[in-house]
Design a protein around this motif. Structure first.
Motif, PDB file in Angstrom:
ATOM      1  N   VAL A 111      -0.115  -2.277  -0.770  1.00  0.00           N
ATOM      2  CA  VAL A 111       1.006  -1.898  -0.136  1.00  0.00           C
ATOM      3  C   VAL A 111       2.011  -1.486  -1.186  1.00  0.00           C
ATOM      4  CG1 VAL A 111       2.720  -2.965   1.389  1.00  0.00           C
ATOM      5  CG2 VAL A 111       0.502  -4.000   1.717  1.00  0.00           C
ATOM      6  N   THR A 112       2.116  -0.314  -1.322  1.00  0.00           N
ATOM      7  CA  THR A 112       2.702   0.195  -2.675  1.00  0.00           C
ATOM      8  C   THR A 112       3.726   1.314  -1.863  1.00  0.00           C
ATOM      9  OG1 THR A 112       2.273   1.332  -4.534  1.00  0.00           O
ATOM     10  CG2 THR A 112       0.856   1.933  -2.628  1.00  0.00           C
ATOM     11  N   ILE A 113       4.633   1.727  -3.330  1.00  0.00           N
ATOM     12  CA  ILE A 113       5.358   3.108  -3.012  1.00  0.00           C
ATOM     13  C   ILE A 113       4.681   4.369  -3.257  1.00  0.00           C
ATOM     14  CG2 ILE A 113       7.439   4.424  -4.135  1.00  0.00           C
ATOM     15  CD1 ILE A 113       8.520   1.606  -4.670  1.00  0.00           C
ATOM     16  N   ALA A 114       3.501   3.997  -4.046  1.00  0.00           N
ATOM     17  CA  ALA A 114       2.857   5.021  -4.676  1.00  0.00           C
ATOM     18  C   ALA A 114       1.342   5.228  -4.147  1.00  0.00           C
ATOM     19  CB  ALA A 114       2.883   5.166  -6.297  1.00  0.00           C
ATOM     20  N   PRO A 115       1.057   5.906  -3.129  1.00  0.00           N
ATOM     21  CA  PRO A 115      -0.431   5.782  -2.796  1.00  0.00           C
ATOM     22  C   PRO A 115      -1.199   6.350  -3.786  1.00  0.00           C
ATOM     23  CG  PRO A 115       0.838   6.584  -0.798  1.00  0.00           C
ATOM     24  CD  PRO A 115       1.911   6.212  -2.213  1.00  0.00           C
ATOM     25  N   GLU A 116      -0.828   7.414  -4.387  1.00  0.00           N
ATOM     26  CA  GLU A 116      -1.651   8.075  -5.354  1.00  0.00           C
ATOM     27  C   GLU A 116      -1.824   7.374  -6.731  1.00  0.00           C
ATOM     28  OE1 GLU A 116       2.587   8.449  -6.445  1.00  0.00           O
ATOM     29  OE2 GLU A 116       1.441   8.766  -4.589  1.00  0.00           O
ATOM     30  N   SER A 117      -1.526   6.393  -7.060  1.00  0.00           N
ATOM     31  CA  SER A 117      -1.203   5.457  -8.109  1.00  0.00           C
ATOM     32  C   SER A 117      -2.747   5.094  -8.160  1.00  0.00           C
ATOM     33  CB  SER A 117      -0.293   4.212  -8.117  1.00  0.00           C
ATOM     34  OG  SER A 117      -0.826   3.490  -6.987  1.00  0.00           O
ATOM     35  N   ALA A 118      -3.051   4.213  -9.590  1.00  0.00           N
ATOM     36  CA  ALA A 118      -4.452   3.804  -9.828  1.00  0.00           C
ATOM     37  C   ALA A 118      -4.796   2.771  -8.844  1.00  0.00           C
ATOM     38  CB  ALA A 118      -4.438   3.161 -11.266  1.00  0.00           C
ATOM     39  N   ILE A 119      -4.020   1.893  -8.230  1.00  0.00           N
ATOM     40  CA  ILE A 119      -4.323   1.000  -7.294  1.00  0.00           C
ATOM     41  C   ILE A 119      -4.638   1.604  -6.151  1.00  0.00           C
ATOM     42  CG2 ILE A 119      -3.646  -1.260  -6.247  1.00  0.00           C
ATOM     43  CD1 ILE A 119      -2.414  -2.149  -8.782  1.00  0.00           C
TER      44      ILE A 119
END
Length: 185
Positions: A111-119
């Motif tokens: 659950v994030t602002i950044a879907p393209e992130s490492a997680i």
């Protein structure tokens, strides 16, 4: 601006933020939780505090929910899910948790602002939340609040909405949930 006017603006920001959540992503999270044997919740800093509140409510619904790092938290495995609340998706302490959970056969939800992130890239499912001053740079949602406050508030409201959806799907009501409320307080 006076304190109450700030509070009123925060509520307006939350309303705009929540309206940007994709319903299908939220529904997927509720379904994953209901299909899982155990639910593990984590996050760092204030996001972690929102996760702790979510795990508590999940427990009240009768779901086997745990906060990562607590002494009474069991091991994760197949048919379990790890839910990670992370604004950036790059928190160094959370990335190895996602990797380990996947390595042990568990699902990971970010659950994030950044879907393209490492997680985000490690996750089996994603819920994108708005709510960071960093969004302003890309023409996204603006906020009067410091740092990631809007994300963290949106995260708590979203988690509570997921609880309501789980209650709806399982026919549970608040009266029955009180039976699982702590009584050694």
């Amino acid at each position: 601006m006076e304190t109450i006017k700030y509070a009123s603006e925060i509520v307006k920001e939350l309303h705009r933020s929540v309206e940007r959540i994709v319903e299908e992503e939220a529904e997927t999270l509720a379904d994953i939780i209901l299909q899982s044997n155990k639910v593990f919740v984590t996050g760092a800093g204030r996001s972690g505090l929102m996760g702790r509140a979510f795990a508590m409510r999940l427990m009240h619904t009768g779901i086997n929910a745990y906060v990562v790092g607590e002494t009474v938290t069991p091991g994760i495995g197949k048919d379990d899910v790890l839910i990670i609340g992370t604004g950036s998706g790059e928190t160094r302490s959370l990335i190895p948790m996602a990797q380990k959970a996947k390595g042990l056969g568990a699902s990971v939800v970010a659950v994030t602002i950044a879907p393209e992130s490492a997680i985000g890239s490690l996750a089996d499912a994603l819920v994108k939340l708005p709510g960071s001053p960093k969004d302003q740079a890309s023409g996204g949602h603006t906020t009067i609040q410091p740092m990631a406050s809007l994300f963290e508030q949106t995260l708590l409201v979203f988690y509570d909405a997921v609880i309501l959806r789980i209650m709806d799907k399982t026919g549970l009501d608040s009266d029955r949930m009180y039976g699982r409320h702590a009584n050694l307080e």
